[in-house]
Enzyme design. Structure first.
Site, mmCIF file in Angstrom:
data_model
loop_
_atom_site.group_PDB
_atom_site.id
_atom_site.type_symbol
_atom_site.label_atom_id
_atom_site.label_comp_id
_atom_site.label_asym_id
_atom_site.label_seq_id
_atom_site.Cartn_x
_atom_site.Cartn_y
_atom_site.Cartn_z
ATOM 1 C CB ILE A 1 -0.910 0.033 1.246
ATOM 2 C CG1 ILE A 1 -1.733 -1.257 1.353
ATOM 3 C CG2 ILE A 1 -1.821 1.257 1.219
ATOM 4 C CD1 ILE A 1 -2.439 -1.426 2.688
ATOM 5 C CB THR B 1 -8.636 12.157 4.278
ATOM 6 O OG1 THR B 1 -8.825 12.778 2.989
ATOM 7 C CG2 THR B 1 -9.322 10.804 4.296
ATOM 8 C CG ASN C 1 -4.143 5.295 -0.506
ATOM 9 O OD1 ASN C 1 -5.315 5.676 -0.587
ATOM 10 N ND2 ASN C 1 -3.306 5.777 0.406
ATOM 11 C CE LYS D 1 -6.364 10.480 -7.713
ATOM 12 N NZ LYS D 1 -5.665 9.317 -7.104
ATOM 13 C CE1 TYR E 1 -6.725 13.916 -6.584
ATOM 14 C CE2 TYR E 1 -9.009 14.591 -6.955
ATOM 15 C CZ TYR E 1 -8.085 13.752 -6.356
ATOM 16 O OH TYR E 1 -8.528 12.723 -5.536
#
Length: 241
Positions: free
Chosen positions: A6, A181, A77, A148, A144
């Site tokens: 991860i 987060t 991640n 993605k 961003y």
């Protein structure tokens, strides 16, 4: 043993994934810039923006775990929402750094993962943590959104190529929803000039619409361990499961 590798394992979803998977008894390898204080996680402190070091790092990890593994899963991640700003106002160095962290690093790691495990007969999975921003344009998130979207399309290509492999790697690029987060804190700290949708994201927090990292990790683990994982296809959204 079941092995999970991860990136971004010291914070947010990555931390919760590492914590919960290790508590389930899996062998977890965490990679992050800052220390990951989990006793049962094999941790490597590394900055994935230093892309020239990624191949040797993953090669070391895979060499150490491959012989005893029944399954190996790479979870890409680590990610960053910065720089936030309308195109024409963004710092070029920040843009380039985000490209490496969000897209180049997962591409390099996935490439080596597939190469090194070509003859590995166990279960092999790559899970790319994507975003709805890769599927819809948002003002102020040009970098961003683009990274993605690139991660999604890269996943489609791998899925297509692996159809011909003797021991295929299964891959899914999954959007995890809106999570409470540090990334959300960064978004809320931006200005309306840089991010015209700022008020909407402040409302998400104030109205309790953000899902916790703990809950999201639980859903992702259930998704990854689903017996129908191989049938899902390369693009998914956790809210549909």
């Amino acid at each position: 043993m079941n092995v999970y590798i991860i990136t971004g394992a010291s914070k947010g979803i990555g931390f919760e994934l590492a914590k919960q998977l290790s508590e389930e008894g899996h062998y977890v390898v965490g990679i992050a810039r800052t220390d990951c204080e989990l006793e049962n996680v094999k941790f490597y402190r590394a900055d994935i923006s230093k892309s020239e070091k990624l191949e040797s790092l993953l090669a070391t990890i895979l060499t150490a775990v491959q012989l005893d593994a029944r399954s190996i899963t790479l979870i890409n991640n680590a990610g960053m929402v910065e720089p936030i700003g309308l195109i024409g106002t963004v710092d070029a160095k920040e843009m380039a750094n985000a490209m490496v962290v969000n897209l180049t690093a997962p591409m390099i790691l996935s490439n080596l993962f597939i190469s090194k495990l070509k003859d590995f007969k166990g279960k092999k999975r790559i899970v790319n943590i994507s975003s709805g921003a890769g599927r819809n344009p948002y003002e102020g998130w040009g970098t961003y959104c683009t990274t993605k979207a690139g991660l999604d399309h890269f996943s489609r290509v791998i899925a297509l190529e692996q159809e011909k492999a003797e021991y295929p790697v299964r891959i899914v690029s999954i959007a995890p929803g809106i999570i409470d987060t540090g990334m959300q804190e960064t978004i809320r700290a931006s200005s309306e000039d840089a991010f015209p949708l700022l008020d909407r994201f402040i409302d998400y927090k104030e109205q309790g619409m953000l899902v916790s990292a703990e809950q999201t990790a639980m859903k992702l683990i259930s998704f990854i361990e689903n017996k129908d994982f191989n049938k899902i296809g390369p693009i998914a959204d956790i809210r549909n499961f």
